[in-house]
Write an enzyme that holds these catalytic residues in place. Structure first.
Site, short mmCIF file in Angstrom:
data_model
loop_
_atom_site.label_atom_id
_atom_site.label_comp_id
_atom_site.label_asym_id
_atom_site.label_seq_id
_atom_site.Cartn_x
_atom_site.Cartn_y
_atom_site.Cartn_z
N CYS A 1 0.82 -1.23 0.00
CA CYS A 1 0.00 0.00 0.00
C CYS A 1 0.85 1.27 0.00
O CYS A 1 0.35 2.36 -0.23
CB CYS A 1 -0.93 0.01 1.20
SG CYS A 1 -1.97 -1.45 1.26
N HIS B 1 -2.83 7.11 3.11
CA HIS B 1 -3.37 5.85 2.57
C HIS B 1 -4.73 5.55 3.21
O HIS B 1 -4.89 5.57 4.43
CB HIS B 1 -2.37 4.72 2.86
CG HIS B 1 -2.91 3.37 2.59
ND1 HIS B 1 -3.57 3.05 1.42
CD2 HIS B 1 -2.92 2.23 3.33
CE1 HIS B 1 -3.96 1.79 1.45
NE2 HIS B 1 -3.57 1.27 2.61
N ASN C 1 -10.13 -0.03 0.65
CA ASN C 1 -8.67 0.14 0.61
C ASN C 1 -8.18 -0.33 -0.76
O ASN C 1 -8.18 -1.53 -1.04
CB ASN C 1 -8.07 -0.71 1.75
CG ASN C 1 -6.56 -0.70 1.76
OD1 ASN C 1 -5.91 -0.28 0.81
ND2 ASN C 1 -5.98 -1.22 2.83
O1 UT7 Z 1 -3.24 -1.26 3.87
C1 UT7 Z 1 -3.07 -1.86 5.10
C2 UT7 Z 1 -4.07 -3.00 5.17
N1 UT7 Z 1 -4.51 -3.40 6.46
C3 UT7 Z 1 -5.17 -2.63 7.34
O2 UT7 Z 1 -5.37 -1.47 7.19
C4 UT7 Z 1 -5.70 -3.34 8.55
C5 UT7 Z 1 -5.63 -2.52 9.81
N2 UT7 Z 1 -6.51 -3.14 10.81
C6 UT7 Z 1 -7.82 -2.88 10.80
O3 UT7 Z 1 -8.32 -2.08 10.03
C7 UT7 Z 1 -8.65 -3.58 11.85
O4 UT7 Z 1 -7.82 -4.34 12.69
C8 UT7 Z 1 -9.76 -4.49 11.21
C9 UT7 Z 1 -10.82 -3.62 10.55
C10 UT7 Z 1 -9.14 -5.44 10.21
C11 UT7 Z 1 -10.44 -5.32 12.28
O5 UT7 Z 1 -10.98 -4.47 13.28
P1 UT7 Z 1 -10.71 -4.78 14.82
O6 UT7 Z 1 -11.47 -3.76 15.57
O7 UT7 Z 1 -9.22 -4.85 15.02
O8 UT7 Z 1 -11.40 -6.19 14.98
P2 UT7 Z 1 -10.74 -7.56 15.51
O9 UT7 Z 1 -9.80 -8.12 14.52
O10 UT7 Z 1 -10.30 -7.36 16.92
O11 UT7 Z 1 -12.01 -8.49 15.52
C12 UT7 Z 1 -13.10 -8.26 16.42
C13 UT7 Z 1 -14.17 -9.31 16.15
C14 UT7 Z 1 -13.61 -10.73 16.10
O12 UT7 Z 1 -14.59 -11.57 16.67
P3 UT7 Z 1 -14.45 -12.06 18.21
O13 UT7 Z 1 -13.14 -12.81 18.26
O14 UT7 Z 1 -14.44 -10.81 19.02
O15 UT7 Z 1 -15.66 -12.92 18.39
C15 UT7 Z 1 -13.54 -11.03 14.64
O16 UT7 Z 1 -13.66 -12.41 14.35
O17 UT7 Z 1 -14.76 -9.06 14.86
C16 UT7 Z 1 -14.73 -10.28 14.10
N3 UT7 Z 1 -14.66 -9.93 12.70
C17 UT7 Z 1 -15.73 -9.62 11.96
N4 UT7 Z 1 -17.04 -9.58 12.27
C18 UT7 Z 1 -17.88 -9.22 11.30
C19 UT7 Z 1 -13.54 -9.80 11.92
N5 UT7 Z 1 -13.90 -9.42 10.67
C20 UT7 Z 1 -15.26 -9.32 10.68
C21 UT7 Z 1 -16.20 -8.96 9.71
N6 UT7 Z 1 -17.50 -8.91 10.06
N7 UT7 Z 1 -15.85 -8.63 8.45
#
Ligand code: UT7
Length: 320
Positions: free
Chosen positions: A111, A247, A277
């Site tokens: 990215c 970004h 993204n």
């Molecule tokens: O260009 C660089 C590319 N990467 C990025 O920019 C990623 C940077 N990170 C992020 O943007 C965030 O970490 C995410 C948006 C990917 C995830 O958000 P988060 O607040 O860090 O969520 P998390 O990974 O802590 O997940 C929380 C919960 C989990 O469930 P449990 O374990 O709490 O039951 C996940 O399994 O949300 C669940 N989850 C979802 N639920 C619904 C993960 N993805 C999804 C989804 N829909 N798409």
């Protein structure tokens, strides 16, 4: 002599995929995606390849700059999803647009690809080796994500953004680029496993895998650092910056960066609601949108910053 952006262009595929559409293929919801990322919909390429999109964005930038393709000395494409290993994507763009006099190569910095490519073009132009360059960011990550993994597939969209840059008295004031390969495992994509007659199997191409929280923490720490560095290296107070074009990965990342830097979030434009993204394309697509809306005035100081796989991150400070 420095390097000035003299034209911008962008292209996204027509096909819109909403969060509700994705809720039909993985367990997710519009509410979850919007509240965690700020993304509402994205474009997904069904007919266009990475080089098709990049060439359309490049032609739009050339048209706006009033520069003929033959005048281009250098084409740099930031991408993680070229159509082939070789020829490289920049060569394919060259063939599309007829930039017969250009040297062409790709920059692989995920990215951060556009910011690294812009800074690299600036390095060449500063030496006097080249005068005019096309700097492009384009990605079709839809061909590299696992459409069964809700943790990644909801985040990305396809697109391309391009800029024509030329040696000039006004333009880039400062830049930096950073990498931390030891942390590369938190965001990987397209790993190629060995395959040959000795092993008795064909090579396989792996999907994207990401530790979202680690990437989030990395971004909110490193982006403020590299912006602060580029401002300090040029003696520019943050108050002098009209826009911080960062970004477009996640609205919460941008909000946290603004908060850490004690800068009004209104100076951090966002468009990920409509495109998700788009990886290396996100900064030049946003630049082009803002440019075409007449948001930039001559003399405005603008910071560009990218972060992503590698890990890689960096910033550019320019005067419009
Ligand atoms: O260009 C660089 C590319 N990467 C990025 O920019 C990623 C940077 N990170 C992020 O943007 C965030 O970490 C995410 C948006 C990917 C995830 O958000 P988060 O607040 O860090 O969520 P998390 O990974 O802590 O997940 C929380 C919960 C989990 O469930 P449990 O374990 O709490 O039951 C996940 O399994 O949300 C669940 N989850 C979802 N639920 C619904 C993960 N993805 C999804 C989804 N829909 N798409």
């Amino acid at each position: 002599m420095t390097t000035r952006i003299i034209g911008t262009g962008s292209y996204v595929p027509d096909q819109i995929v909403t969060n509700d559409d994705l809720a039909k293929i993985v367990e997710t919801s519009d509410e979850w995606i919007r509240s965690r990322t700020g993304i509402g919909e994205r474009r997904i390429a069904t007919a266009d390849s990475t080089s098709d999109m990049a060439a359309k964005a490049a032609q739009a930038a050339l048209d706006q700059a009033g520069v003929r393709a033959e005048e281009i000395d250098l084409i740099l494409l930031g991408t993680s999803s070229p159509d082939h290993c070789f020829p490289n994507g920049a060569c394919e763009i060259q063939a599309h647009i007829g930039a017969v006099n250009a040297a062409c190569f790709d920059i692989s910095a995920a990215c951060t690809g556009y910011v690294f490519a812009l800074n690299t073009a600036h390095a060449f132009i500063s030496t006097g080796m080249y005068r005019t360059a096309l700097v492009i960011g384009a990605d079709v990550l839809s061909k590299l994500v696992d459409w069964g993994d809700r943790g990644t597939c909801v985040l990305f969209g396809d697109g391309a953004g391009a800029t024509v840059v030329r040696a000039d008295e006004r333009g880039i004031l400062g830049m930096n680029m950073h990498s931390e390969g030891a942390k590369g495992g938190v965001l990987t994509c397209g790993s190629r496993s060995n395959g040959n007659f000795l092993l008795g199997k064909k090579p396989e191409l792996g999907y994207m895998s990401m530790d979202g929280q680690e990437v989030f923490k990395f971004a909110v720490k490193k982006v403020p650092e590299c912006i602060t560095e580029v401002l300090a290296s040029t003696g520019t107070p943050k108050e002098d910056i009209t826009y911080f074009v960062i970004h477009q990965a996640n609205y919460r990342i941008i909000e946290s960066i603004a908060k850490r830097m004690k800068i009004d979030p209104a100076r951090f434009p966002v468009n990920m609601e409509h495109y998700g993204n788009t990886s290396a394309a996100s900064v030049p697509i946003l630049l082009d949108e803002m440019n075409r809306e007449g948001k930039f005035k001559p003399g405005d100081k603008i910071v560009l910053s990218g972060f992503g796989g590698g890990l890689t991150w960096g910033a550019t400070l320019l005067e419009w």
